[in-house]
Design a protein around this motif. Structure first.
Motif, PDB file in Angstrom:
ATOM      1  N   ARG A 112      -2.455  10.892  19.545  1.00 50.74           N
ATOM      2  CA  ARG A 112      -2.712   9.481  19.207  1.00 50.74           C
ATOM      3  C   ARG A 112      -3.386   9.369  17.857  1.00 50.74           C
ATOM      4  NH1 ARG A 112      -4.233   8.248  25.098  1.00 50.74           N
ATOM      5  NH2 ARG A 112      -6.148   9.268  24.481  1.00 50.74           N
ATOM      6  N   LEU A 113      -4.340  10.253  17.580  1.00 59.26           N
ATOM      7  CA  LEU A 113      -5.027  10.229  16.284  1.00 59.26           C
ATOM      8  C   LEU A 113      -4.062  10.565  15.150  1.00 59.26           C
ATOM      9  CD1 LEU A 113      -8.411  11.952  17.200  1.00 59.26           C
ATOM     10  CD2 LEU A 113      -7.991   9.516  16.795  1.00 59.26           C
ATOM     11  N   LYS A 114      -3.178  11.520  15.386  1.00 59.17           N
ATOM     12  CA  LYS A 114      -2.190  11.873  14.360  1.00 59.17           C
ATOM     13  C   LYS A 114      -1.240  10.705  14.096  1.00 59.17           C
ATOM     14  CE  LYS A 114      -2.232  16.879  14.844  1.00 59.17           C
ATOM     15  NZ  LYS A 114      -1.424  18.076  15.121  1.00 59.17           N
ATOM     16  N   LYS A 115      -0.855  10.003  15.151  1.00 59.44           N
ATOM     17  CA  LYS A 115       0.021   8.845  14.980  1.00 59.44           C
ATOM     18  C   LYS A 115      -0.689   7.764  14.177  1.00 59.44           C
ATOM     19  CE  LYS A 115       2.785   5.501  17.504  1.00 59.44           C
ATOM     20  NZ  LYS A 115       3.223   5.034  18.823  1.00 59.44           N
ATOM     21  N   ARG A 116      -1.948   7.531  14.473  1.00 56.56           N
ATOM     22  CA  ARG A 116      -2.735   6.533  13.725  1.00 56.56           C
ATOM     23  C   ARG A 116      -2.853   6.948  12.257  1.00 56.56           C
ATOM     24  NH1 ARG A 116      -3.867   1.798  12.051  1.00 56.56           N
ATOM     25  NH2 ARG A 116      -6.003   1.534  11.353  1.00 56.56           N
ATOM     26  N   LYS A 117      -3.050   8.231  12.022  1.00 52.18           N
ATOM     27  CA  LYS A 117      -3.161   8.741  10.661  1.00 52.18           C
ATOM     28  C   LYS A 117      -1.864   8.484   9.891  1.00 52.18           C
ATOM     29  CE  LYS A 117      -4.139  12.948   8.127  1.00 52.18           C
ATOM     30  NZ  LYS A 117      -4.231  14.382   8.196  1.00 52.18           N
ATOM     31  N   LEU A 118      -0.718   8.691  10.526  1.00 51.68           N
ATOM     32  CA  LEU A 118       0.568   8.416   9.882  1.00 51.68           C
ATOM     33  C   LEU A 118       0.743   6.921   9.606  1.00 51.68           C
ATOM     34  CD1 LEU A 118       2.935  10.795  11.859  1.00 51.68           C
ATOM     35  CD2 LEU A 118       2.193  11.020   9.488  1.00 51.68           C
ATOM     36  N   GLN A 119       0.285   6.081  10.516  1.00 50.72           N
ATOM     37  CA  GLN A 119       0.358   4.639  10.296  1.00 50.72           C
ATOM     38  C   GLN A 119      -0.498   4.243   9.089  1.00 50.72           C
ATOM     39  OE1 GLN A 119      -0.980   3.340  14.149  1.00 50.72           O
ATOM     40  NE2 GLN A 119       1.100   3.104  14.941  1.00 50.72           N
ATOM     41  N   LEU A 120      -1.671   4.842   8.988  1.00 50.65           N
ATOM     42  CA  LEU A 120      -2.545   4.566   7.848  1.00 50.65           C
ATOM     43  C   LEU A 120      -1.880   5.000   6.546  1.00 50.65           C
ATOM     44  CD1 LEU A 120      -5.984   5.694   9.293  1.00 50.65           C
ATOM     45  CD2 LEU A 120      -5.292   3.360   8.736  1.00 50.65           C
ATOM     46  N   ARG A 121      -1.258   6.177   6.570  1.00 49.05           N
ATOM     47  CA  ARG A 121      -0.585   6.671   5.368  1.00 49.05           C
ATOM     48  C   ARG A 121       0.499   5.693   4.920  1.00 49.05           C
ATOM     49  NH1 ARG A 121       3.338  11.361   6.150  1.00 49.05           N
ATOM     50  NH2 ARG A 121       4.492   9.545   6.815  1.00 49.05           N
ATOM     51  N   ASP A 122       1.258   5.164   5.885  1.00 50.69           N
ATOM     52  CA  ASP A 122       2.307   4.203   5.553  1.00 50.69           C
ATOM     53  C   ASP A 122       1.719   2.928   4.949  1.00 50.69           C
ATOM     54  OD1 ASP A 122       4.182   5.999   6.470  1.00 50.69           O
ATOM     55  OD2 ASP A 122       4.468   4.987   8.407  1.00 50.69           O
ATOM     56  N   GLN A 123       0.613   2.454   5.514  1.00 54.25           N
ATOM     57  CA  GLN A 123      -0.037   1.256   4.980  1.00 54.25           C
ATOM     58  C   GLN A 123      -0.570   1.511   3.577  1.00 54.25           C
ATOM     59  OE1 GLN A 123      -2.996  -0.151   7.753  1.00 54.25           O
ATOM     60  NE2 GLN A 123      -1.505  -0.315   9.419  1.00 54.25           N
ATOM     61  N   ILE A 124      -1.122   2.706   3.355  1.00 57.08           N
ATOM     62  CA  ILE A 124      -1.629   3.073   2.030  1.00 57.08           C
ATOM     63  C   ILE A 124      -0.493   3.039   1.022  1.00 57.08           C
ATOM     64  CG2 ILE A 124      -2.527   5.016   0.654  1.00 57.08           C
ATOM     65  CD1 ILE A 124      -4.249   5.719   3.185  1.00 57.08           C
ATOM     66  N   TRP A 125       0.650   3.629   1.387  1.00 56.22           N
ATOM     67  CA  TRP A 125       1.810   3.646   0.485  1.00 56.22           C
ATOM     68  C   TRP A 125       2.294   2.234   0.170  1.00 56.22           C
ATOM     69  CZ3 TRP A 125       5.125   8.148   2.832  1.00 56.22           C
ATOM     70  CH2 TRP A 125       4.542   9.374   2.487  1.00 56.22           C
ATOM     71  N   GLU A 126       2.317   1.360   1.182  1.00 55.91           N
ATOM     72  CA  GLU A 126       2.756  -0.017   0.965  1.00 55.91           C
ATOM     73  C   GLU A 126       1.853  -0.744  -0.023  1.00 55.91           C
ATOM     74  OE1 GLU A 126       3.185  -2.105   4.681  1.00 55.91           O
ATOM     75  OE2 GLU A 126       4.516  -0.572   5.489  1.00 55.91           O
ATOM     76  N   ILE A 127       0.548  -0.595   0.149  1.00 58.40           N
ATOM     77  CA  ILE A 127      -0.390  -1.278  -0.751  1.00 58.40           C
ATOM     78  C   ILE A 127      -0.302  -0.681  -2.143  1.00 58.40           C
ATOM     79  CG2 ILE A 127      -2.830  -1.724  -1.219  1.00 58.40           C
ATOM     80  CD1 ILE A 127      -3.216  -1.982   1.817  1.00 58.40           C
ATOM     81  N   GLU A 128      -0.199   0.641  -2.240  1.00 59.93           N
ATOM     82  CA  GLU A 128      -0.063   1.257  -3.557  1.00 59.93           C
ATOM     83  C   GLU A 128       1.205   0.761  -4.251  1.00 59.93           C
ATOM     84  OE1 GLU A 128      -0.354   5.436  -2.608  1.00 59.93           O
ATOM     85  OE2 GLU A 128      -2.499   5.455  -3.055  1.00 59.93           O
ATOM     86  N   ALA A 129       2.281   0.559  -3.502  1.00 60.89           N
ATOM     87  CA  ALA A 129       3.522   0.041  -4.084  1.00 60.89           C
ATOM     88  C   ALA A 129       3.329  -1.384  -4.590  1.00 60.89           C
ATOM     89  CB  ALA A 129       4.650   0.099  -3.062  1.00 60.89           C
ATOM     90  N   LEU A 130       2.567  -2.179  -3.858  1.00 63.66           N
ATOM     91  CA  LEU A 130       2.291  -3.546  -4.298  1.00 63.66           C
ATOM     92  C   LEU A 130       1.467  -3.568  -5.582  1.00 63.66           C
ATOM     93  CD1 LEU A 130       1.409  -5.456  -1.012  1.00 63.66           C
ATOM     94  CD2 LEU A 130       3.325  -5.907  -2.537  1.00 63.66           C
ATOM     95  N   LEU A 131       0.542  -2.631  -5.678  1.00 63.24           N
ATOM     96  CA  LEU A 131      -0.375  -2.608  -6.832  1.00 63.24           C
ATOM     97  C   LEU A 131       0.216  -1.903  -8.054  1.00 63.24           C
ATOM     98  CD1 LEU A 131      -3.733  -1.885  -4.982  1.00 63.24           C
ATOM     99  CD2 LEU A 131      -2.931  -4.066  -5.913  1.00 63.24           C
ATOM    100  N   THR A 132       1.328  -1.210  -7.871  1.00 61.53           N
ATOM    101  CA  THR A 132       1.953  -0.493  -8.977  1.00 61.53           C
ATOM    102  C   THR A 132       3.008  -1.391  -9.620  1.00 61.53           C
ATOM    103  OG1 THR A 132       1.635   1.591  -7.821  1.00 61.53           O
ATOM    104  CG2 THR A 132       3.239   1.583  -9.620  1.00 61.53           C
TER     105      THR A 132
END
Length: 73
Positions: free
Chosen positions: A48-68
């Motif tokens: 469950r923690l690993k799944k949450r970590k992957l979800q966070l990574r995806d959210q990080i990538w989305e925000i970085e894409a918005l800011l780039t």
């Protein structure tokens, strides 16, 4: 991908959210490492923690894409 024009307030909000996600991602990484060395009684906790970590990574990538910007300045 075309990024919408972001206001300075939007950029500040996204940057703050990005930093919070990065911090949570780093914290989860430490917890998962600790649990790998000291297995918990709950066998589903680490997956469950690993799944949450992957979800966070995806959210990080989305925000970085918005800011780039799409094009170099």
């Amino acid at each position: 991908m075309t990024n919408p024009t972001l206001s300075p307030e939007d950029i500040a909000r996204y940057e703050a959210r990005l930093q919070a996600l990065i911090l949570e991602h780093r914290d989860l990484d430490q917890v998962i490492s600790h649990l790998a060395e000291n297995p918990p009684p709950d066998q589903l906790l680490v997956p469950r923690l690993k799944k949450r970590k992957l979800q966070l990574r995806d959210q990080i990538w989305e925000i970085e894409a918005l800011l780039t910007p799409d094009e170099p300045a």
